[in-house]
Design an enzyme around this catalytic site. Structure first.
Site, mmCIF file in Angstrom:
data_model
loop_
_atom_site.group_PDB
_atom_site.id
_atom_site.type_symbol
_atom_site.label_atom_id
_atom_site.label_comp_id
_atom_site.label_asym_id
_atom_site.label_seq_id
_atom_site.Cartn_x
_atom_site.Cartn_y
_atom_site.Cartn_z
ATOM 1 N N LEU A 234 0.832 -1.211 0.000
ATOM 2 C CA LEU A 234 0.000 0.000 0.000
ATOM 3 C C LEU A 234 0.864 1.257 0.000
ATOM 4 O O LEU A 234 0.347 2.374 0.008
ATOM 5 C CB LEU A 234 -0.924 -0.003 1.219
ATOM 6 C CG LEU A 234 -1.966 -1.137 1.227
ATOM 7 C CD1 LEU A 234 -2.762 -1.137 2.524
ATOM 8 C CD2 LEU A 234 -2.911 -1.009 0.042
ATOM 9 N N LYS A 282 14.789 -7.237 3.379
ATOM 10 C CA LYS A 282 15.193 -6.265 4.404
ATOM 11 C C LYS A 282 16.578 -6.508 4.996
ATOM 12 O O LYS A 282 17.184 -5.604 5.554
ATOM 13 C CB LYS A 282 14.162 -6.231 5.537
ATOM 14 C CG LYS A 282 12.861 -5.565 5.145
ATOM 15 C CD LYS A 282 11.927 -5.455 6.326
ATOM 16 C CE LYS A 282 10.617 -4.833 5.889
ATOM 17 N NZ LYS A 282 9.720 -4.567 7.003
ATOM 18 N N GLY A 342 5.655 -14.040 17.918
ATOM 19 C CA GLY A 342 6.348 -14.178 16.640
ATOM 20 C C GLY A 342 7.799 -13.749 16.740
ATOM 21 O O GLY A 342 8.158 -12.895 17.563
HETATM 22 P P1 ATR Z 1 8.042 -11.246 9.009
HETATM 23 O O1 ATR Z 1 9.402 -10.973 8.489
HETATM 24 O O2 ATR Z 1 6.953 -10.480 8.300
HETATM 25 O O3 ATR Z 1 7.935 -11.096 10.493
HETATM 26 P P2 ATR Z 1 8.559 -14.038 8.903
HETATM 27 O O4 ATR Z 1 9.989 -13.757 9.067
HETATM 28 O O5 ATR Z 1 8.170 -14.996 7.830
HETATM 29 O O6 ATR Z 1 7.703 -12.749 8.646
HETATM 30 O O7 ATR Z 1 8.016 -14.522 10.327
HETATM 31 C C1 ATR Z 1 6.890 -15.236 10.408
HETATM 32 C C2 ATR Z 1 6.536 -15.428 11.885
HETATM 33 O O8 ATR Z 1 5.261 -16.016 11.895
HETATM 34 C C3 ATR Z 1 7.451 -16.382 12.624
HETATM 35 O O9 ATR Z 1 7.503 -16.036 13.980
HETATM 36 C C4 ATR Z 1 6.747 -17.707 12.435
HETATM 37 O O10 ATR Z 1 7.020 -18.671 13.408
HETATM 38 P P3 ATR Z 1 8.296 -19.668 13.255
HETATM 39 O O11 ATR Z 1 9.491 -18.866 13.644
HETATM 40 O O12 ATR Z 1 7.996 -20.773 14.162
HETATM 41 O O13 ATR Z 1 8.313 -20.073 11.808
HETATM 42 C C5 ATR Z 1 5.330 -17.257 12.607
HETATM 43 N N1 ATR Z 1 4.377 -18.197 12.049
HETATM 44 C C6 ATR Z 1 4.142 -18.468 10.761
HETATM 45 N N2 ATR Z 1 3.173 -19.401 10.644
HETATM 46 C C7 ATR Z 1 2.794 -19.722 11.905
HETATM 47 C C8 ATR Z 1 1.804 -20.624 12.462
HETATM 48 N N3 ATR Z 1 1.023 -21.354 11.662
HETATM 49 N N4 ATR Z 1 1.681 -20.679 13.789
HETATM 50 C C9 ATR Z 1 2.458 -19.915 14.589
HETATM 51 N N5 ATR Z 1 3.400 -19.071 14.142
HETATM 52 C C10 ATR Z 1 3.569 -18.969 12.815
#
Ligand code: ATR
Length: 478
Positions: A234, A282, A342
């Site tokens: 966006l 990033k 997260g």
């Molecule tokens: P971003 O950079 O936008 O924060 P990312 O680096 O892909 O995105 O991070 C994704 C986050 O979502 C991580 O904390 C991931 O958990 P893991 O470290 O265990 O992978 C979390 N995440 C993604 N799918 C998930 C799910 N189904 N349940 C719980 N956490 C999830």
């Protein structure tokens, strides 16, 4: 010029289509191959039914069109339509000089000679365009860039084919930036649809009202966002209206980027002044920066790159954008402790921001090792996501940073026993009201939304790009 492609089956529908888009377009392309055969026979009338220049096209199946007739009939349809006052007729590369050329000359219809490639960008694209330009008035290439390297090839057409009247169109998702910055490829026009349906396509309204693509000139400063994917961003809705409000001759364009190194070449070629960086670039972008701020160094990721004399400088506005909506509550002591759900890239900046403001943080994550990594860097605690309930009533702020809930109605902590005293903050902005926030709201929590963070980080980015505050008069539609 912005040219609307008409894909209706009757001439009357085509006219309505033109009327609906009139204020955004300069030209239209009538596609005989979309018309019924009865309507096709009357196509010569069409230029008199609209008061815009019209390109006449009858595209074969093999070139992505719908014309299933024999080649003889296809040409016959073009020939009879050419009784009308069309401005251009599109004739494909492999069609030898024939009665179509003769009729075009006699009727004063200019010839566009076109080549099509749905699988890539031909290596010899410049040579072929040069040859096409000798066989018509305008040489056209509708090709499909498969990566940023191909995008560079298309932008280089401006200097490689200087003085050649041409239309270049980059199809597919890597083509979006070329459709917006068509003038920087030296392309005479860009094609638009009423509603963007095919990947990479843009609506006439967005090209005109959001990007002002037809106003780009040699002095226009180019900014953008790099990501993969990037079409959902966006940020163009934040920066383009902002530039306009401060009367800055600048444009902000989404670039789908598969190769960060190659993008820096393009950024130099286009003399870009700066760009935003989103997932997954990033961290990788750091290798190409000559200067980074303390925040970028400590957070380990950069979402904003600006051109400085002789180098690119990286800054991070994510952490600031995150803090703005809760700044008062940190200041007045309402937020002393936080749970961050997260441990991805976004979490890294948020944990750093909260720690930097003196908030006690616990990171909860599905994969404990990821949480540990961020916790060690920022000196805070961490735990398994499955233990979330045990923190209920013990924290002032809960931040949702995972991808769970992005475009779905799920929460990473379903059934979390909110007490109602927490401030719940989700950084997802699509949907605005996530399941996590709905659950918190049901218990009476104060809510903060992802679009607040998005806008605040964008405003700071705007300052870094332009040196001006984001104009108060602009309220981006995000
Ligand atoms: P971003 O950079 O936008 O924060 P990312 O680096 O892909 O995105 O991070 C994704 C986050 O979502 C991580 O904390 C991931 O958990 P893991 O470290 O265990 O992978 C979390 N995440 C993604 N799918 C998930 C799910 N189904 N349940 C719980 N956490 C999830």
């Amino acid at each position: 010029m912005i040219c609307l492609t008409l894909s209706d089956s009757t001439l009357v529908e085509c006219v309505k289509h033109v009327e609906r888009n009139k204020k955004w377009i300069d030209m239209v392309e009538l596609r005989l191959d979309f018309l019924t055969s009865d309507e096709c026979a009357k196509a010569y009338l069409f230029p008199s039914m609209v008061d815009l220049p019209v390109i006449l096209t009858n595209r074969r199946l093999s070139d992505g069109g719908k014309c299933r007739s024999t080649e003889r009939i296809r040409r016959q349809q073009l020939l009879s339509a050419m009784d009308g006052a069309f401005a251009y007729v599109d004739i494909e590369e492999d069609v030898k000089k024939c009665e179509l050329d003769d009729k075009a000359h006699s009727k004063g219809i200019k010839i566009i000679r076109s080549l099509h490639d749905f699988n890539g960008v031909p290596n010899d694209i410049y040579t072929r365009l040069q040859q096409l330009s000798k066989r018509g008035d305008v040489a056209k290439a509708a090709v499909t860039p498969k990566g940023i390297q191909d995008t560079i090839t298309l932008f280089n057409a401006q200097k490689e084919l200087e003085g050649t009247d041409k239309i270049i169109i980059g199809m597919g998702e890597y083509g979006t930036a070329t459709r917006i910055l068509y003038k920087r490829m030296g392309s005479m026009l860009t094609f638009a649809a009423e509603t963007a349906v095919a990947p990479g396509q843009l609506s006439a309204k967005d090209l005109k009202e959001l990007y002002h693509a037809d106003e780009v000139n040699d002095r226009t400063a180019i900014y953008g966002i790099i990501g993969n994917p990037v079409s959902q961003s966006l940020s163009p809705q934040i920066h383009n209206p902002g530039f306009r409000a401060i009367k800055y001759n600048a444009i902000y364009v989404p670039f789908l980027v598969d190769n960060v190194r190659a993008f820096f070449v393009l950024a130099e070629n286009l003399h870009m002044r700066g760009f935003s960086v989103t997932v997954p670039h990033k961290v990788e972008v750091l290798s190409y920066l000559g200067n980074i701020t303390r925040e970028v160094k400590q957070i380990g990721s950069c979402n904003t790159v600006v051109r400085m004399p002789g180098l690119w400088k990286g800054i991070n506005t994510d952490y600031y954008g995150f803090l703005v909506p809760i700044e008062d509550d940190i200041e007045n002591g309402r937020i002393k402790s936080a749970l961050v759900i997260g441990a991805g890239g976004a979490s890294q900046a948020i944990v750093w921001a909260l720690k930097n403001r003196g908030v006690k943080v616990t990171i909860l994550n599905r994969t404990l090792s990821h949480a540990k990594k961020i916790a060690v860097l920022n000196i805070c605690s961490y735990d398994n996501l499955s233990n979330a309930a045990s923190y209920a009533g013990k924290v002032d702020l809960i931040v949702q940073t995972t991808t769970v809930g992005l475009g779905s109605d799920e929460s990473p902590i379903p059934n979390f026993p909110f007490t109602g005293n927490e401030i719940a903050y989700d950084i997802i902005y699509k949907p605005k009201m996530t399941r996590f926030l709905k659950d918190a709201k049901a218990k009476g929590c104060t809510l903060h939304f992802g679009d607040e963070m998005l806008l605040e980080q964008g405003k700071l980015q705007f300052e870094a790009f332009t040196g001006y505050h984001y104009p108060r008069t602009v309220h981006p539609d995000i």
